[in-house]
Design a protein around this motif. Sequence first.
Motif, PDB file in Angstrom:
ATOM      1  N   UNK A 170       0.842  -1.198   0.000  1.00  0.00           N
ATOM      2  CA  UNK A 170       0.000   0.000   0.000  1.00  0.00           C
ATOM      3  C   UNK A 170       0.877   1.247   0.000  1.00  0.00           C
ATOM      4  N   UNK A 171       0.293   2.337  -0.458  1.00  0.00           N
ATOM      5  CA  UNK A 171       0.999   3.612  -0.419  1.00  0.00           C
ATOM      6  C   UNK A 171       2.157   3.714  -1.377  1.00  0.00           C
ATOM      7  N   UNK A 172       2.219   2.852  -2.364  1.00  0.00           N
ATOM      8  CA  UNK A 172       3.340   2.887  -3.304  1.00  0.00           C
ATOM      9  C   UNK A 172       3.172   4.064  -4.271  1.00  0.00           C
ATOM     10  N   UNK A 173       4.279   4.594  -4.761  1.00  0.00           N
ATOM     11  CA  UNK A 173       4.181   5.692  -5.716  1.00  0.00           C
ATOM     12  C   UNK A 173       3.640   5.177  -7.054  1.00  0.00           C
ATOM     13  N   UNK A 174       3.174   6.116  -7.925  1.00  0.00           N
ATOM     14  CA  UNK A 174       3.162   7.568  -7.750  1.00  0.00           C
ATOM     15  C   UNK A 174       2.032   8.043  -6.842  1.00  0.00           C
ATOM     16  N   UNK A 175       2.230   9.221  -6.223  1.00  0.00           N
ATOM     17  CA  UNK A 175       1.290   9.724  -5.228  1.00  0.00           C
ATOM     18  C   UNK A 175       0.464  10.906  -5.715  1.00  0.00           C
ATOM     19  N   UNK A 176       0.751  11.444  -6.873  1.00  0.00           N
ATOM     20  CA  UNK A 176       0.128  12.711  -7.283  1.00  0.00           C
ATOM     21  C   UNK A 176      -0.904  12.525  -8.392  1.00  0.00           C
ATOM     22  N   UNK A 177      -1.616  11.396  -8.386  1.00  0.00           N
ATOM     23  CA  UNK A 177      -2.611  11.150  -9.441  1.00  0.00           C
ATOM     24  C   UNK A 177      -3.798  12.092  -9.283  1.00  0.00           C
ATOM     25  N   UNK A 178      -4.312  12.551 -10.409  1.00  0.00           N
ATOM     26  CA  UNK A 178      -5.564  13.304 -10.402  1.00  0.00           C
ATOM     27  C   UNK A 178      -6.753  12.359 -10.245  1.00  0.00           C
ATOM     28  N   UNK A 179      -6.595  11.124 -10.735  1.00  0.00           N
ATOM     29  CA  UNK A 179      -7.658  10.118 -10.631  1.00  0.00           C
ATOM     30  C   UNK A 179      -7.004   8.753 -10.547  1.00  0.00           C
ATOM     31  N   UNK A 180      -7.571   7.859  -9.705  1.00  0.00           N
ATOM     32  CA  UNK A 180      -7.064   6.505  -9.582  1.00  0.00           C
ATOM     33  C   UNK A 180      -8.177   5.495  -9.802  1.00  0.00           C
ATOM     34  N   UNK A 181      -7.799   4.345 -10.346  1.00  0.00           N
ATOM     35  CA  UNK A 181      -8.690   3.196 -10.462  1.00  0.00           C
ATOM     36  C   UNK A 181      -8.025   2.045  -9.730  1.00  0.00           C
ATOM     37  N   UNK A 182      -8.712   1.506  -8.729  1.00  0.00           N
ATOM     38  CA  UNK A 182      -8.205   0.325  -8.047  1.00  0.00           C
ATOM     39  C   UNK A 182      -8.625  -0.900  -8.850  1.00  0.00           C
ATOM     40  N   UNK A 183      -7.698  -1.436  -9.602  1.00  0.00           N
ATOM     41  CA  UNK A 183      -7.952  -2.614 -10.443  1.00  0.00           C
ATOM     42  C   UNK A 183      -7.167  -3.814  -9.934  1.00  0.00           C
ATOM     43  N   UNK A 184      -6.917  -3.859  -8.636  1.00  0.00           N
ATOM     44  CA  UNK A 184      -6.128  -4.942  -8.062  1.00  0.00           C
ATOM     45  C   UNK A 184      -6.733  -6.304  -8.408  1.00  0.00           C
ATOM     46  N   UNK A 185      -5.926  -7.154  -9.008  1.00  0.00           N
ATOM     47  CA  UNK A 185      -6.381  -8.489  -9.373  1.00  0.00           C
ATOM     48  C   UNK A 185      -7.211  -8.542 -10.634  1.00  0.00           C
ATOM     49  N   UNK A 186      -7.524  -7.386 -11.206  1.00  0.00           N
ATOM     50  CA  UNK A 186      -8.297  -7.357 -12.446  1.00  0.00           C
ATOM     51  C   UNK A 186      -7.360  -7.505 -13.645  1.00  0.00           C
ATOM     52  N   UNK A 187      -7.946  -7.425 -14.826  1.00  0.00           N
ATOM     53  CA  UNK A 187      -7.195  -7.647 -16.063  1.00  0.00           C
ATOM     54  C   UNK A 187      -7.391  -6.493 -17.023  1.00  0.00           C
TER      55      UNK A 187
END
Length: 573
Positions: A96-113
Amino acid sequence: MDLSRRSLLLSAGAAAGLAGFAPGLAGANPVVPADSPTPPRGPDEGAGPFRKLVIRGVNLIVGADGEVRGPVDVVVRGNRIDQIIPAGEPSRVLPAGRPPHDAEHEIDATGMWMMPGLVDEHAHTGTGSTPRTYAYKLWLGHGVTTVRGVSLAQNADAVADKERSERNEIVAPRIVNYQTPGSGWEDGPVDSPEKARRWVAWAARNGVDGIKFFGEGPYGRPEIEAAIRAAQQSGLGTTMHHSPPIYPQLNALETGQLGLGTVTHFYGHFEALLKEGREHPKPPDYDYSNEASRWRAVAQVIDHTFPPGSPQWRSYLSRQLDNGVTFGPTFGVYLAGRDLLRARGLEWHPRFALPTLWNFWEPSPEAHGSFYYDWNSEDEASWKRFYVQYLQLIHDYKEMGGRIAGGTDPGFIYNLYGFANINELEMLREAGLSALEAIEAMSSATARTIAEPTGAAPEYGAVEEGFIADLAITGENPLQDLKTLYGTGTPRLNPETGDITRTGGVQWTIRNGVVYDAKRLLADVADMVQAQKSAGACGDVDPDWSMSGPCGGSPGVGVAPPAEPARRAAPLP
């Protein structure tokens, strides 16, 4: 059925229910006539492009060279993939908390394809008076981010949508605009080599990217040859549907020798493999203008050709490889020929096929492709035999090193936009391509086919740094089951509860850096269908042929539920 009604149906905008929305559906997009301008992208339709978008923890199908990686974090700046960063080990919890840290928008796609957005080499819109926005949303809802229209619409409309799509002003995939010789200009039919050259020059100045040839007048071999040469000089691509009237002049090998880029469909291949003559023998009652007669005879060509594996078979494929021809098989659009009941009864039709489109698909001597009004088991047996050899032809060309491009010819014969692309992936798999090769055929291979005439390298069709961010993200691994890419998902057994549940579908489609909720796009389409039904369009549908469609008794299957990011990255295959 009432054929006068069919004639009315074929006029754009003439069918009932195209103009407005029913009460209670105010949140959906209007259903507009097929020839109306595509509505602008609304403020709640897609997000971005972003200064910096980060997609976290996704498993990556690159779309080229058989590469699969992951988990990775993908960084998108504007509309370009900037970085692909390893995020950890597949079997471990990602840090958790890995860079990059300055995203304007994020998508959590962990385990997705994630895979490249699909690229369709053979697309149309407007059949059954359907608006272009209907096709666009079905395509994007299935991760299709580029379509080569052959043609998509009238040139002025295709050019307008092509430009607006690139500016992200409409909800639409990238549009590659191919037109037929003579379309769009005011100088009449292309009936001489000189006019062919002039039309190509006009097309290159007027937003046309390539030429789609048919084999039915007024142009023939001299005009096709002149147009291909002019197209090569102008950086335009070429593809051809070898309609049977052209066989006395040209087959697929001969157009390949002239420099044709793509042979789309099966037409022309088997005519180059005939043991004698330029056309296979037809029954005494054969009538090309009668589509049932024509389609019945098509599959019989294999009774007169050199068989798979023969020296002549291998020679044909080898010579086309030397010619640099791409094969675009469009397997799915002809499946009704070998199994009409299956094609009619596909589970997504009740919810996602517009009534006007279903009406266009009804059996009729007047509507192109609706040839099955007297279709029988003998016809299906003939087509099943034909498919065996056609699938083998595509497989053998691929094994020889030939390029296979994925295309669908949607809007005809129960072949619904978007859903048809996933069906085509399954058909490519049936032809012997792996699931990974099938995805590459409908991504990087088609992108290369489109880019080659321009002399430039493709900028989409693969998930690589520097490429345009045209991407599809799904909760399931499509390499294990392509069916999970259908918008309706696929049924799976929950071993803990014993219940059958739906899973799958594309979760997010990213087109030119804009993030779309793919499931919401499909829900918009379902609202379009319901609006047309509420406005009375089902009153024009033949009840004897409607039970499997939007006006029948089944509510159909809805959009597959969204997936949740996994705590751990899914192991790679």
